[in-house]
Design a protein around this motif. Structure first.
Motif, PDB file in Angstrom:
ATOM      1  N   ARG A  55       0.849  -1.214   0.000  1.00  0.00           N
ATOM      2  CA  ARG A  55       0.000   0.000   0.000  1.00  0.00           C
ATOM      3  C   ARG A  55       0.879   1.258   0.000  1.00  0.00           C
ATOM      4  NH1 ARG A  55      -5.437   2.075   0.380  1.00  0.00           N
ATOM      5  NH2 ARG A  55      -4.816   3.888  -0.780  1.00  0.00           N
ATOM      6  N   GLN A  56       1.945   1.214   0.801  1.00  0.00           N
ATOM      7  CA  GLN A  56       2.880   2.350   0.844  1.00  0.00           C
ATOM      8  C   GLN A  56       3.486   2.600  -0.538  1.00  0.00           C
ATOM      9  OE1 GLN A  56       6.157   1.928   3.671  1.00  0.00           O
ATOM     10  NE2 GLN A  56       7.210   3.686   2.758  1.00  0.00           N
ATOM     11  N   LEU A  57       3.894   1.487  -1.187  1.00  0.00           N
ATOM     12  CA  LEU A  57       4.476   1.617  -2.530  1.00  0.00           C
ATOM     13  C   LEU A  57       3.465   2.241  -3.487  1.00  0.00           C
ATOM     14  CD1 LEU A  57       7.003   0.810  -4.332  1.00  0.00           C
ATOM     15  CD2 LEU A  57       5.675  -1.193  -4.976  1.00  0.00           C
ATOM     16  N   ALA A  58       2.232   1.705  -3.463  1.00  0.00           N
ATOM     17  CA  ALA A  58       1.191   2.198  -4.375  1.00  0.00           C
ATOM     18  C   ALA A  58       0.925   3.688  -4.149  1.00  0.00           C
ATOM     19  CB  ALA A  58      -0.087   1.383  -4.193  1.00  0.00           C
ATOM     20  N   ASP A  59       0.960   4.127  -2.887  1.00  0.00           N
ATOM     21  CA  ASP A  59       0.690   5.534  -2.571  1.00  0.00           C
ATOM     22  C   ASP A  59       1.809   6.452  -3.043  1.00  0.00           C
ATOM     23  OD1 ASP A  59      -1.691   4.907  -1.434  1.00  0.00           O
ATOM     24  OD2 ASP A  59      -0.985   4.972   0.645  1.00  0.00           O
ATOM     25  N   GLU A  60       3.031   5.919  -3.057  1.00  0.00           N
ATOM     26  CA  GLU A  60       4.202   6.762  -3.341  1.00  0.00           C
ATOM     27  C   GLU A  60       4.511   6.914  -4.822  1.00  0.00           C
ATOM     28  OE1 GLU A  60       7.870   5.668  -1.570  1.00  0.00           O
ATOM     29  OE2 GLU A  60       7.060   5.725   0.454  1.00  0.00           O
ATOM     30  N   VAL A  61       4.082   5.953  -5.654  1.00  0.00           N
ATOM     31  CA  VAL A  61       4.574   5.931  -7.039  1.00  0.00           C
ATOM     32  C   VAL A  61       3.451   6.192  -8.048  1.00  0.00           C
ATOM     33  CG1 VAL A  61       6.418   4.312  -6.415  1.00  0.00           C
ATOM     34  CG2 VAL A  61       4.267   3.429  -7.349  1.00  0.00           C
ATOM     35  N   ASP A  62       3.846   6.509  -9.282  1.00  0.00           N
ATOM     36  CA  ASP A  62       2.865   6.760 -10.343  1.00  0.00           C
ATOM     37  C   ASP A  62       2.450   5.477 -11.046  1.00  0.00           C
ATOM     38  OD1 ASP A  62       2.789   9.770 -10.418  1.00  0.00           O
ATOM     39  OD2 ASP A  62       4.939   9.392 -10.535  1.00  0.00           O
ATOM     40  N   LEU A  63       3.337   4.495 -11.069  1.00  0.00           N
ATOM     41  CA  LEU A  63       3.012   3.190 -11.666  1.00  0.00           C
ATOM     42  C   LEU A  63       3.969   2.149 -11.112  1.00  0.00           C
ATOM     43  CD1 LEU A  63       5.256   2.326 -14.102  1.00  0.00           C
ATOM     44  CD2 LEU A  63       4.219   4.340 -15.123  1.00  0.00           C
TER      45      LEU A  63
END
Ligand code: AMP
Length: 360
Positions: A55-63
Motif C-alpha cells: 500500500r505504501q508503494l502504491a501511494d508513493e509511485v505513479d506506476l
C-alpha cells in the motif's frame, strides 16, 4: 515521475540507471537487505505480499512494474486496485507458468516442442509414452537458469523423476535437437506501438546464459517478429518482453517468454540506439518508444560468480563493464561486459580477450 519496481536486483538497478536521466525516481520493493538496486532509489524492505508495504508503494509511485515474473498473483491484484501496473496481471500469470505459456503458443499457432501437463508420476509415465525420450521435465513455475528441470534420456531416468523435482506441477517437453538458441527482445507501448531488437544468438553454460551476440539481418528475424507480435497483441502487453527460441531445421520453436527486461538484452545499453531498459520505462510511462537499431556489432558476456579485475576489463578496447555491486558467489550473476566493434572479426577477438580474463 516515480516508478515502483517489484524486485531490487540488477535488472531494477539497470532500469534506474536508464530512467534517472529521463527525470524518473525509483522505489524498489525487495525483502533482501543487500538488494543491489537500493543504491539507486528508495528501498522498501518487505515481503512481496506484505499489504502495508504494498500500500505504501502504491501511494508513493505513479506506476508499478516488475523485474521478475514469479511475483505472487495476489500482489499484482492488490497493487492494481490503487495504481497502474505494467505489464498486466494476465501477462504475468501466463509467463510465470510453463503450462499456460506453452498452451498460449499452441493456441496462437507458434511452433513449440511437444508438451504435456504432469501433476504426478503416473502423468509423467503417460507423457513419456506420448512424447518419447529424450525429453525434459520442468517445474511449471519458479524454474530459472536451468534450475527446476531434468533431462530424461533413458527409461531409468523417468523412475522417481517427479519426486526429484519436488512433487510440484511440471510439464514434460520433447527434447529439441537445436542448432542454436536465439532470443528476440520486443517492446510494446501503451498505444500498441511495437518495436523489435535484432535477434540475439545465446550460448548457455550449465543452464546459465554465458554469451549473447546481436545478429545482423538474421534470416529468421521476420518470422520471430511475427511470433512475438502475436503474443504481445494477445496479451495487450505493455513494456519489454523477451522471447527465447530454439533454432531447428531452419525454423524456430518457442521455448519461453520473460515478461520483463532480459539478460540477453543487456547488450542494448551500449549496442543499440535506445536500450531495453529505457524502452521498457518509455513504454510503461506512455512515452514514445526509442529506436531499437543496432549501433555497430555488439555482444555481451556474463560474469558469473565473480568479476575479473576492473582495470583489466576496461583496458580492452570498446569494452563496457557493468558491475552489479553484489556479493560474489558461485553461480550468481554479478556483472557483465558489453563489447562493441565495427566488424565481427574484431568483436570475436574482444570476446576472446574477456573470456581469457574470466578463465584467469
Ligand atoms: P529454460 O529454463 O527452459 O530456458 O531451459 C534452459 C536451457 O535448457 C535452454 O536454454 C536449453 O539450452 C535447454 N533446454 C530447455 N528445454 C529444452 C528442450 N525442450 N530441448 C532441448 N534443450 C532444452
Amino acid at each position: 515521475m516515480k516508478i515502483g519496481v517489484i524486485g531490487g536486483g540488477q535488472l531494477g538497478r539497470m532500469l534506474a540507471l536508464a530512467g534517472t536521466p529521463l527525470g524518473m525516481n525509483f522505489a524498489f520493493l525487495d525483502p533482501a537487505p543487500d538488494a543491489c538496486a537500493a543504491a539507486l532509489g528508495e528501498h522498501l524492505r518487505a515481503d512481496y505480499s506484505d499489504p502495508d508495504h504494498l500500500r505504501q508503494l502504491a501511494d508513493e509511485v505513479d506506476l508499478v512494474t516488475f523485474e521478475f515474473e514469479s511475483v505472487p498473483a495476489e500482489t499484482v491484484a492488490f497493487l492494481s486496485q490503487f495504481v497502474p501496473v505494467y505489464p498486466c496481471a494476465e501477462s504475468l500469470r501466463i509467463a510465470r507458468d510453463r503450462w499456460f505459456e506453452k498452451s498460449l503458443f499452441k493456441d496462437l499457432g507458434i511452433p513449440t516442442p511437444a508438451f504435456a501437463n504432469v501433476l504426478d508420476q503416473a502423468d509423467l509415465d503417460h507423457a513419456v509414452i506420448e512424447i518419447g525420450l529424450p525429453a525434459v521435465l520442468k517445474t511449471r513455475t519458479l524454474g530459472y537458469d536451468g534450475k527446476g528441470q531434468k533431462v530424461l534420456r533413458k527409461p531409468e531416468d523417468v523412475v522417481g523423476a517427479f519426486a526429484e523435482l519436488g512433487s510440484v506441477p511440471c510439464i514434460l517437453e520433447g527434447f529439441v535437437p537445436f542448432s542454436g538458441e536465439v532470443s528476440l527482445v520486443a517492446v510494446r507501448g501503451r498505444d500498441g506501438e511495437t518495436r523489435f531488437y535484432p535477434l540475439v544468438h545465446n550460448t548457455h553454460v550449465n543452464g546459465i546464459l554465458n554469451l549473447s551476440v546481436a545478429s545482423s539481418n538474421h534470416p529468421l528475424q521476420a518470422l520471430a517478429e511475427d511470433y512475438v507480435g502475436r503474443v504481445l497483441k494477445q496479451l495487450d502487453y505493455v513494456g519489454v518482453l523477451a522471447f527465447e527460441f530454439f533454432e531447428v531445421d531452419g525454423g524456430l520453436k518457442a521455448n519461453e517468454i520473460a515478461p520483463r527486461v532480459h539478460n540477453s538484452g543487456h547488450w542494448t545499453i551500449e549496442g543499440a540506439e535506445c536500450s531495453q531498459f529505457e524502452n521498457h520505462l518509455r513504454a510503461v510511462a506512455g512515452l514514445p518508444l526509442g529506436s531499437t537499431a543496432k549501433v555497430g556489432e555488439s555482444a555481451m558476456l556474463n560474469f558469473i560468480g565473480s568479476v575479473p579485475p576492473v582495470d583489466k576489463v576496461v583496458a580492452i578496447d570498446d569494452c563496457h563493464l557493468h558491475h552489479y555491486g553484489k556479493a560474489f558467489k558461485a553461480g550468481r550473476k554479478v556483472g557483465h561486459a558489453t563489447l562493441r566493434s565495427k566488424d565481427l572479426a574484431t568483436l570475436q577477438a574482444r570476446i576472446k580477450d574477456v573470456e581469457a580474463l574470466i578463465e584467469g
